[in-house]
Write an enzyme that holds these catalytic residues in place. Structure first.
Site, mmCIF file in Angstrom:
data_model
loop_
_atom_site.group_PDB
_atom_site.id
_atom_site.type_symbol
_atom_site.label_atom_id
_atom_site.label_comp_id
_atom_site.label_asym_id
_atom_site.label_seq_id
_atom_site.Cartn_x
_atom_site.Cartn_y
_atom_site.Cartn_z
ATOM 1 N N ARG A 22 100.716 116.106 56.685
ATOM 2 C CA ARG A 22 101.642 115.637 55.648
ATOM 3 C C ARG A 22 103.068 115.386 56.141
ATOM 4 O O ARG A 22 103.969 115.216 55.329
ATOM 5 C CB ARG A 22 101.674 116.614 54.463
ATOM 6 C CG ARG A 22 100.311 116.878 53.834
ATOM 7 C CD ARG A 22 100.411 117.389 52.432
ATOM 8 N NE ARG A 22 101.163 118.629 52.324
ATOM 9 C CZ ARG A 22 101.375 119.264 51.172
ATOM 10 N NH1 ARG A 22 100.899 118.770 50.046
ATOM 11 N NH2 ARG A 22 102.049 120.389 51.148
ATOM 12 N N ASP A 23 103.258 115.314 57.446
ATOM 13 C CA ASP A 23 104.573 114.900 57.957
ATOM 14 C C ASP A 23 104.432 114.310 59.359
ATOM 15 O O ASP A 23 105.193 114.639 60.263
ATOM 16 C CB ASP A 23 105.545 116.083 57.974
ATOM 17 C CG ASP A 23 107.002 115.626 58.094
ATOM 18 O OD1 ASP A 23 107.273 114.423 57.832
ATOM 19 O OD2 ASP A 23 107.867 116.434 58.461
#
Length: 284
Positions: A22-23
């Site tokens: 998620r990043d």
């Protein structure tokens, strides 16, 4: 090519363990001269949520690498958001510039539709009403994927084909890390990497012995029960402080917080206060 190969291999392993990073962005990829790549900064990572009725935060992924379903307010998403980020980085490696560099999330979405065209309603099934209305209110845009060939001289037909499979608006149709590793564009890179650069294959007098599984998967899903037991910031700080002091008392090299950092005094003061409260409770 090699960077994309080892990057996807690492992501395949994470996804097989049920982990969403998620990043994904260039700043969270560590690579050395031997093309050994490590994915770092799991501060926004979480275990994949299988229950689609459970809402997930949209405050994830740096904007330039954020998948359209998150930009459009989807309440639930899968590991396809990481694949979108990989596609953005892949395009950045080819063109030496950020592919979608906008000033706001709305402008980011507009840049995406400028390239991919106006998505069909089926691709926006999880979008919020406002985002869907914004797309439908504007003029219909045809796809302009041919501009991807202009990224650089290395943007071959196979490279652009893989890029287009990663940068699909519909997350259900986006290629997986496993399938991306089997793409023809990466065949030469895989052979080159395992012939001379990897640690999973080895050489003998008769030639090179290759591993049976070039890109292994996790044997089990990641168990996050330990993290679920952490119910407060104070509890986390207490455990971190205890870990540091235990390291200092052992024979291993000391692990210390920089005493000159701005957060040092606050951290020590808060953990000391929390420890005193715990001690008082235990005395009672």
């Amino acid at each position: 090519m090699l960077l994309t190969l080892v990057f996807l291999a690492g992501l395949k392993y994470l996804h097989s363990a049920g982990i969403l990073h998620r990043d994904i962005k260039p700043g969270n990829l560590l690579v050395n001269s031997n093309c050994v790549l490590k994915i770092c900064d799991f501060g926004l990572a979480r275990v994949e949520e299988l229950d689609e009725s459970q809402h997930m935060t949209q405050e994830v992924v740096t904007q330039y690498y954020r998948a359209p379903e998150i930009l459009m307010g989807s309440r639930h998403y899968q590991n396809a958001i990481d694949i979108w980020s990989v596609g953005c980085i892949f395009a950045e490696l080819l063109g030496r510039r950020i592919l979608f560099q906008a000033q706001s999330p709305i402008q980011q979405l507009d840049l995406i539709t400028d390239l991919l065209g106006t998505p069909p309603l089926t691709a926006m099934r999880s979008a919020c009403e406002g985002a869907r209305a914004h797309i439908l209110r504007g003029p219909h845009k045809p796809p302009s994927l041919s501009v991807l060939y202009m990224l650089s001289g290395e943007a071959t037909h196979e490279a652009v084909h893989l890029l287009c499979r990663m940068l699909l608006f519909d997350p259900m149709k986006r290629i997986s890390a496993k399938d991306a590793l089997a793409h023809p564009y990466l065949e030469e890179g895989r052979l080159r990497y395992h012939t001379c650069m990897c640690h999973c294959c080895y050489s003998v007098s008769s030639g090179r012995v290759y591993t049976a599984d070039f890109e292994p998967t996790a044997s089990d899903r990641f168990d996050d029960s330990y993290e679920k037991s952490l119910t407060s910031v104070w509890q986390v700080k207490e455990l971190v402080h205890r870990f540091i002091t235990d390291q200092q008392q052992g024979k291993r090299p000391p692990l210390c917080i920089n005493p000159h950092s701005a957060a040092f005094k606050t951290f020590i003061r808060s953990t000391a206060w929390h420890s005193s409260k715990v001690s008082k409770k235990e005395e009672r």
